[in-house]
Design a protein around this motif. Sequence first.
Motif, mmCIF file in Angstrom:
data_model
loop_
_atom_site.group_PDB
_atom_site.id
_atom_site.type_symbol
_atom_site.label_atom_id
_atom_site.label_comp_id
_atom_site.label_asym_id
_atom_site.label_seq_id
_atom_site.Cartn_x
_atom_site.Cartn_y
_atom_site.Cartn_z
ATOM 1 N N SER A 12 0.817 -1.204 0.000
ATOM 2 C CA SER A 12 0.000 0.000 0.000
ATOM 3 C C SER A 12 0.855 1.260 0.000
ATOM 4 O O SER A 12 2.004 1.268 0.437
ATOM 5 C CB SER A 12 -0.940 0.006 1.202
ATOM 6 O OG SER A 12 -0.185 -0.008 2.391
ATOM 7 N N ASN A 13 0.254 2.350 -0.497
ATOM 8 C CA ASN A 13 0.940 3.626 -0.652
ATOM 9 C C ASN A 13 0.186 4.673 0.160
ATOM 10 O O ASN A 13 -1.037 4.718 0.158
ATOM 11 C CB ASN A 13 0.961 4.014 -2.134
ATOM 12 C CG ASN A 13 1.718 5.278 -2.393
ATOM 13 O OD1 ASN A 13 2.641 5.614 -1.670
ATOM 14 N ND2 ASN A 13 1.330 5.996 -3.433
ATOM 15 N N SER A 17 -5.856 12.951 0.391
ATOM 16 C CA SER A 17 -7.073 13.311 -0.320
ATOM 17 C C SER A 17 -7.253 14.807 -0.097
ATOM 18 O O SER A 17 -7.369 15.251 1.047
ATOM 19 C CB SER A 17 -8.258 12.527 0.233
ATOM 20 O OG SER A 17 -9.418 12.858 -0.467
ATOM 21 N N LYS A 27 -4.928 9.194 3.312
ATOM 22 C CA LYS A 27 -5.619 8.026 2.784
ATOM 23 C C LYS A 27 -4.567 6.986 2.399
ATOM 24 O O LYS A 27 -3.394 7.300 2.226
ATOM 25 C CB LYS A 27 -6.491 8.368 1.585
ATOM 26 C CG LYS A 27 -5.726 8.756 0.349
ATOM 27 C CD LYS A 27 -6.661 8.960 -0.828
ATOM 28 C CE LYS A 27 -5.860 9.301 -2.073
ATOM 29 N NZ LYS A 27 -6.719 9.435 -3.244
ATOM 30 N N GLN A 29 -3.676 4.073 -0.412
ATOM 31 C CA GLN A 29 -3.988 3.511 -1.721
ATOM 32 C C GLN A 29 -3.556 2.049 -1.707
ATOM 33 O O GLN A 29 -2.370 1.747 -1.671
ATOM 34 C CB GLN A 29 -3.252 4.278 -2.815
ATOM 35 C CG GLN A 29 -3.663 5.723 -2.900
ATOM 36 C CD GLN A 29 -2.750 6.529 -3.791
ATOM 37 O OE1 GLN A 29 -1.604 6.188 -4.014
ATOM 38 N NE2 GLN A 29 -3.272 7.641 -4.292
ATOM 39 N N GLN A 30 -4.537 1.144 -1.709
ATOM 40 C CA GLN A 30 -4.250 -0.281 -1.622
ATOM 41 C C GLN A 30 -3.888 -0.848 -2.995
ATOM 42 O O GLN A 30 -4.234 -0.292 -4.031
ATOM 43 C CB GLN A 30 -5.458 -1.041 -1.060
ATOM 44 C CG GLN A 30 -5.844 -0.639 0.343
ATOM 45 C CD GLN A 30 -4.854 -1.103 1.388
ATOM 46 O OE1 GLN A 30 -3.932 -1.860 1.127
ATOM 47 N NE2 GLN A 30 -5.059 -0.622 2.600
#
Length: 67
Positions: A12-13, A17, A27, A29-30
């Motif tokens: 994940s990153n 947002s 957030k 990012q998966q």
Amino acid sequence: MAKICQITKKKSNNGYSISHSHVKTKKIQQVNLQNKKIWSHTKKRWLKLRISTKAIKSLHKLSIEKL
């Protein structure tokens, strides 16, 4: 189970947002992981892998025999 690709080791990153008023909220990012069965020529059996869609697209370039 961790959300990590078994071939490319993608994970994940972290990102932000950003709203219209420029307020930043964190957030994650998966990675888009899919369960896939792939035939191994050296082991002569099916391997069940949890790999990213990017790895599925470039599977002929990547070597899965090192697993």
